[in-house]
Design a protein around this motif. Sequence first.
Motif, PDB file in Angstrom:
ATOM      1  N   ARG A  26       0.831  -1.207   0.000  1.00  6.86           N
ATOM      2  CA  ARG A  26       0.000   0.000   0.000  1.00  6.86           C
ATOM      3  C   ARG A  26       0.863   1.254   0.000  1.00  6.86           C
ATOM      4  O   ARG A  26       0.566   2.222  -0.713  1.00  6.86           O
ATOM      5  CB  ARG A  26      -0.939  -0.018   1.209  1.00  6.86           C
ATOM      6  CG  ARG A  26      -2.104  -0.990   1.058  1.00  6.86           C
ATOM      7  CD  ARG A  26      -2.899  -1.160   2.326  1.00  6.86           C
ATOM      8  NE  ARG A  26      -2.180  -1.956   3.322  1.00  6.86           N
ATOM      9  CZ  ARG A  26      -2.687  -2.385   4.465  1.00  6.86           C
ATOM     10  NH1 ARG A  26      -3.953  -2.087   4.761  1.00  6.86           N
ATOM     11  NH2 ARG A  26      -1.984  -3.102   5.298  1.00  6.86           N
ATOM     12  N   SER A  30       1.068   4.225  -2.951  1.00  3.86           N
ATOM     13  CA  SER A  30       0.948   5.659  -2.662  1.00  3.86           C
ATOM     14  C   SER A  30       2.119   6.434  -3.241  1.00  3.86           C
ATOM     15  O   SER A  30       1.949   7.513  -3.833  1.00  3.86           O
ATOM     16  CB  SER A  30       0.870   5.889  -1.149  1.00  3.86           C
ATOM     17  OG  SER A  30      -0.315   5.358  -0.616  1.00  3.86           O
ATOM     18  N   GLN A  33       1.817   6.600  -7.104  1.00  4.43           N
ATOM     19  CA  GLN A  33       0.833   7.597  -7.525  1.00  4.43           C
ATOM     20  C   GLN A  33       1.384   9.003  -7.377  1.00  4.43           C
ATOM     21  O   GLN A  33       1.243   9.843  -8.278  1.00  4.43           O
ATOM     22  CB  GLN A  33      -0.455   7.445  -6.714  1.00  4.43           C
ATOM     23  CG  GLN A  33      -1.549   8.428  -7.141  1.00  4.43           C
ATOM     24  CD  GLN A  33      -2.902   8.116  -6.514  1.00  4.43           C
ATOM     25  OE1 GLN A  33      -3.046   7.178  -5.740  1.00  4.43           O
ATOM     26  NE2 GLN A  33      -3.897   8.900  -6.867  1.00  4.43           N
ATOM     27  N   GLN A  76      -7.232   1.241  -4.247  1.00  2.25           N
ATOM     28  CA  GLN A  76      -6.013   2.030  -4.331  1.00  2.25           C
ATOM     29  C   GLN A  76      -5.239   1.692  -5.599  1.00  2.25           C
ATOM     30  O   GLN A  76      -4.765   2.583  -6.316  1.00  2.25           O
ATOM     31  CB  GLN A  76      -5.136   1.785  -3.099  1.00  2.25           C
ATOM     32  CG  GLN A  76      -3.881   2.653  -3.074  1.00  2.25           C
ATOM     33  CD  GLN A  76      -3.004   2.354  -1.872  1.00  2.25           C
ATOM     34  OE1 GLN A  76      -3.183   1.353  -1.177  1.00  2.25           O
ATOM     35  NE2 GLN A  76      -2.037   3.237  -1.620  1.00  2.25           N
TER      36      GLN A  76
END
Length: 229
Positions: A26, A30, A33, A76
């Motif tokens: 995760r 992040s 992105q 996500q």
Amino acid sequence: MIRTEVTGDVTTVTLDRPSRRNALTRAGLSDLQAAVEAADTPVVYLTGAGGAFSAGADFDEVAQLDHDSAREFVRQGQRVARTIETAESVVVAGIDGPARGGGVELALACDLRVATPDATFAETGVQLGLFGAWGGTVRLPRVLGEGEAMDLALSGRVVDAAEAKQMGLVSRVVEDPRAVAEAVADTNHDALAVLKRRMRDDADRPVQEAREAETFADLVVEHAAELER
């Protein structure tokens, strides 16, 4: 986990976790992105370190998720893929070595996919009781057609670079994919940005054609002096 370098008109975003074949947690999603959103060059070159593109999701982390957190993890990944797909920059995936699961799906979100002869591809989720959920069921049939997409997803089989080129999963097989990114960056940057928007337009055909005509006319006016040379 994510390394960024700017050289001229190309931002290189490297998935840099070679001990795990660049699998993404995760936190890694992040960071990826954020790196794509921060890029302000005409071209972004997305690649992996250590002889692999990406193994996709880090299944050590996935195995610890409950239902709600698993759903959010998928959402996500979908957001990251959508960020790549809608970025102002043209995003070129340079694929060397294995791309698996989510790695394939991130590549599918890119505007160009260029492989080395050592690249391999597989949607291995089905072998684990899962499937490619970072937009895989949407983009895979769009890129390959339903028949090829079903074959790849349902079998979980590995395809090499030559077969990936034949089925349309990659556009080129070359020794140096970065050279393709640099060649794209060497074209007119206004036209690059417009081309991407028009190619990605999912409006009805008459609307697309009207937008195509309008943006072409805008470019003619903007580059009139160059056209007269």
